[in-house]
Structures are given as C-alpha cells and as structure tokens.
Design a protein around this motif. Structure first.
Motif, mmCIF file in Angstrom:
data_model
loop_
_atom_site.group_PDB
_atom_site.id
_atom_site.type_symbol
_atom_site.label_atom_id
_atom_site.label_comp_id
_atom_site.label_asym_id
_atom_site.label_seq_id
_atom_site.Cartn_x
_atom_site.Cartn_y
_atom_site.Cartn_z
ATOM 1 N N PRO A 205 -7.716 -22.843 4.179
ATOM 2 C CA PRO A 205 -7.802 -21.522 3.541
ATOM 3 C C PRO A 205 -7.033 -20.444 4.289
ATOM 4 N N SER A 206 -6.983 -20.528 5.625
ATOM 5 C CA SER A 206 -6.322 -19.477 6.408
ATOM 6 C C SER A 206 -4.820 -19.431 6.173
ATOM 7 N N GLU A 207 -4.260 -20.490 5.600
ATOM 8 C CA GLU A 207 -2.827 -20.517 5.342
ATOM 9 C C GLU A 207 -2.459 -19.784 4.052
ATOM 10 N N HIS A 208 -3.452 -19.398 3.279
ATOM 11 C CA HIS A 208 -3.203 -18.717 2.014
ATOM 12 C C HIS A 208 -3.479 -17.224 2.194
ATOM 13 N N VAL A 209 -2.532 -16.401 1.774
ATOM 14 C CA VAL A 209 -2.605 -14.960 2.011
ATOM 15 C C VAL A 209 -2.540 -14.220 0.679
ATOM 16 N N ASP A 210 -3.368 -13.188 0.553
ATOM 17 C CA ASP A 210 -3.324 -12.326 -0.629
ATOM 18 C C ASP A 210 -2.180 -11.331 -0.436
ATOM 19 N N ASP A 211 -0.964 -11.770 -0.783
ATOM 20 C CA ASP A 211 0.203 -10.935 -0.510
ATOM 21 C C ASP A 211 0.218 -9.669 -1.360
ATOM 22 N N TYR A 212 -0.389 -9.700 -2.548
ATOM 23 C CA TYR A 212 -0.438 -8.489 -3.374
ATOM 24 C C TYR A 212 -1.302 -7.426 -2.709
ATOM 25 N N LYS A 213 -2.480 -7.835 -2.212
ATOM 26 C CA LYS A 213 -3.368 -6.891 -1.538
ATOM 27 C C LYS A 213 -2.696 -6.301 -0.304
ATOM 28 N N GLU A 214 -2.013 -7.160 0.476
ATOM 29 C CA GLU A 214 -1.334 -6.668 1.677
ATOM 30 C C GLU A 214 -0.217 -5.695 1.319
ATOM 31 N N ALA A 215 0.513 -5.993 0.221
ATOM 32 C CA ALA A 215 1.603 -5.109 -0.188
ATOM 33 C C ALA A 215 1.072 -3.758 -0.647
ATOM 34 N N VAL A 216 -0.048 -3.767 -1.400
ATOM 35 C CA VAL A 216 -0.634 -2.500 -1.853
ATOM 36 C C VAL A 216 -1.099 -1.680 -0.659
ATOM 37 N N GLU A 217 -1.769 -2.326 0.293
ATOM 38 C CA GLU A 217 -2.256 -1.600 1.466
ATOM 39 C C GLU A 217 -1.096 -1.022 2.276
ATOM 40 N N ALA A 218 -0.013 -1.779 2.402
ATOM 41 C CA ALA A 218 1.148 -1.272 3.134
ATOM 42 C C ALA A 218 1.770 -0.091 2.412
ATOM 43 N N LEU A 219 1.842 -0.174 1.075
ATOM 44 C CA LEU A 219 2.398 0.926 0.287
ATOM 45 C C LEU A 219 1.558 2.191 0.437
ATOM 46 N N VAL A 220 0.221 2.049 0.354
ATOM 47 C CA VAL A 220 -0.656 3.202 0.481
ATOM 48 C C VAL A 220 -0.581 3.771 1.894
ATOM 49 N N THR A 221 -0.468 2.908 2.887
ATOM 50 C CA THR A 221 -0.355 3.373 4.266
ATOM 51 C C THR A 221 0.902 4.223 4.452
ATOM 52 N N ARG A 222 2.017 3.772 3.867
ATOM 53 C CA ARG A 222 3.258 4.555 3.975
ATOM 54 C C ARG A 222 3.097 5.919 3.312
ATOM 55 N N LYS A 223 2.399 5.947 2.189
ATOM 56 C CA LYS A 223 2.197 7.229 1.509
ATOM 57 C C LYS A 223 1.290 8.150 2.321
ATOM 58 N N ILE A 224 0.265 7.583 2.969
ATOM 59 C CA ILE A 224 -0.610 8.400 3.807
ATOM 60 C C ILE A 224 0.176 8.973 4.982
ATOM 61 N N GLU A 225 0.974 8.124 5.625
ATOM 62 C CA GLU A 225 1.768 8.592 6.762
ATOM 63 C C GLU A 225 2.799 9.621 6.340
ATOM 64 N N GLY A 226 3.284 9.520 5.096
ATOM 65 C CA GLY A 226 4.268 10.476 4.608
ATOM 66 C C GLY A 226 3.649 11.719 4.004
ATOM 67 N N GLY A 227 2.311 11.819 4.059
ATOM 68 C CA GLY A 227 1.640 13.015 3.556
ATOM 69 C C GLY A 227 1.502 13.046 2.038
#
Length: 266
Positions: A205-227
C-alpha cells in the motif's frame, strides 16, 4: 485514539469487555462552494418542497417513502417500538470460512481493544480465530444502526468489519452490456496470462500515492504563500452543518514547516 463504543463480545458463555475504535479515517479533499469575488461561503436553507417556506430544525421529522410514492411520518415514539438489540453487545452467531464472504459485502472497519479484565478472554478469541482460519459472524449496533459484521484478526488485533445487507448490493444483471462480451480465443487467454505473470508482484500500500490530493495541496500551498487567500467577514472554521474545515489548517501547518525548513537550510 478515542473509543466510539464500549461493551462486550459474547461467544458461547464467554463475555469479553471491549472498546471499539474506528480503524480508518477519511482523507478525501473537501471543497466548499464560495462566491468567486471574495470567497464568502454559500449557505443553503432547508425549505419545504410544497411551498418553498424555510423549515426550522425543530419542525423537521423523519419521513419514509413507501413504494407507491406516499410519505409516512415516523415519530420518536414510533421508532422506540421497533425491535432492537442492546447496543452494548457484539453477539457471535457462528464461525464461518472467510472465503465464503465476498469482499463486496465489507463496509467499515473498527479495531477492538479489550478492557484490562477482558485481556485473557480476548487473547483466547483472537487465537481461536487465527488458528481456525475462520471469521466470526456477529450482529452489533454501531452508531445507532443494527448491522451484520465479522470479527477477524489483523496482526495482533481483532477487527470488526461491518457488512452490507444483501439487498444493499446491486444486482449485476441490471448492467446493460454484459451480454455483448464474447469468449476470448485460447491464444488470447495465453497471451493475457503471460502479461499477468510478467506484472505479478506483492501488494504494498505504501507504494501507492494519492497524486491528485498531493497536487491540490501543493497548489493551495503556493496560493497561500503568494497571498492569494480570502478571509470573509464572519466566517469561522465550522459551518452550520457541523462540518469542520480542516484542510486549510493542515496546509497552513505544512507551509509553516516548509518555511522552517528553508530557514534551517539557509
């Protein structure tokens, strides 16, 4: 971890005092509907279909729709007359081979932990299940609903896995195009078998990653950092329905850790 239920497992004349814990948690992303101009949450009102009038929560009752389309209102007094078993008992009805239960019936999973005085009996039941290679079919009331379930062993813990009722599994005969599936040629089956063998492996199971969730979180993080955030006046962390908004808080913690990491690197 907080227990959601406390009672006993009964099999034969043996009672095992136990606690029940949710074995899984939902990490689905949660998006809210907001006004695009300022991020203000969009609220919904409870209105009656007949006249569009808003209905107060105290005036809402339980209604059951019969097969002919008519609605029957059920009061708390009506519901109290229905048969029910003690919500404090997990009653073992039989021990069956696990292969006899199709995985499509499995629903939610819960860890079962013994109370101190039930540890010896818990160990007895655990080893009996492990050595017999069977699961215990039980009935239990979880979150106010009586349901079927099985007890099985996962590593060193007994797991209670609730089951769907048979009528909750849709009939595959209702599918439209199964009759169009033709029998493959033997040469095609042999080639498919070779493909399966070439891709054979063990499930990790650890070899499988929810890449959509990670991409959304990264996108939101960039928006938070950019104000690029909105804090609408009067908005809290919890809406009227009791749904907790925790994604933003988790992302904010991620941003704080990322900034701290950059500071150490510097």
């Amino acid at each position: 971890m907080r227990a959601i239920w406390k009672g006993a497992v009964s099999f034969g004349l043996v009672n095992v005092p136990v606690r029940l814990y949710s074995a899984t948690e939902n990490h689905d992303l949660s998006f809210h509907q907001v006004r695009a101009s300022d991020g203000s949450r969009v609220r919904y009102k409870r209105v009656a279909q007949a006249d569009g009038e808003e209905v107060a929560y105290r005036d809402i009752a339980k209604g059951y729709q019969a097969q002919d389309g008519t609605t029957v209102i059920l009061t708390d007094e009506d519901l109290s007359t229905l048969p029910h078993r003690s919500s404090k008992e997990i009653a073992v009805e039989s021990f069956v081979p696990s292969a006899q239960i199709d995985p499509i019936l499995y629903d939610r999973a819960y860890y079962i932990e013994p109370d101190a005085m039930g540890a010896k009996a818990y160990g007895l039941l655990r080893e009996a299940l492990r050595e017999s290679e069977r699961v215990a079919v039980v009935t239990v009331s979880v979150r106010s609903r009586m349901t079927m379930a099985v007890l099985r062993v996962l590593e060193d813990v007994i797991v209670l896995q609730t089951l769907l009722w048979p009528d909750e599994v849709r009939d595959s005969a209702e599918l439209n195009h199964l009759d169009e599936v033709s029998e493959p040629k033997e040469s095609e089956v042999a080639m498919a078998r070779m493909l399966v063998d070439s891709m054979a492996g063990d499930f990790e199971p650890s070899e499988h990653v929810d890449d959509y969730k990670e991409a959304v979180e990264a996108l939101v993080t960039r928006k938070i950092e950019g104000g690029e955030v909105h804090q609408a006046a009067g908005e809290g962390d919890q809406d009227d329905s009791g749904e907790v908004v925790d994604l933003l808080a988790a992302l904010q913690r991620s941003v704080d850790r990322a900034k701290a990491g950059r500071g150490k690197a510097g």
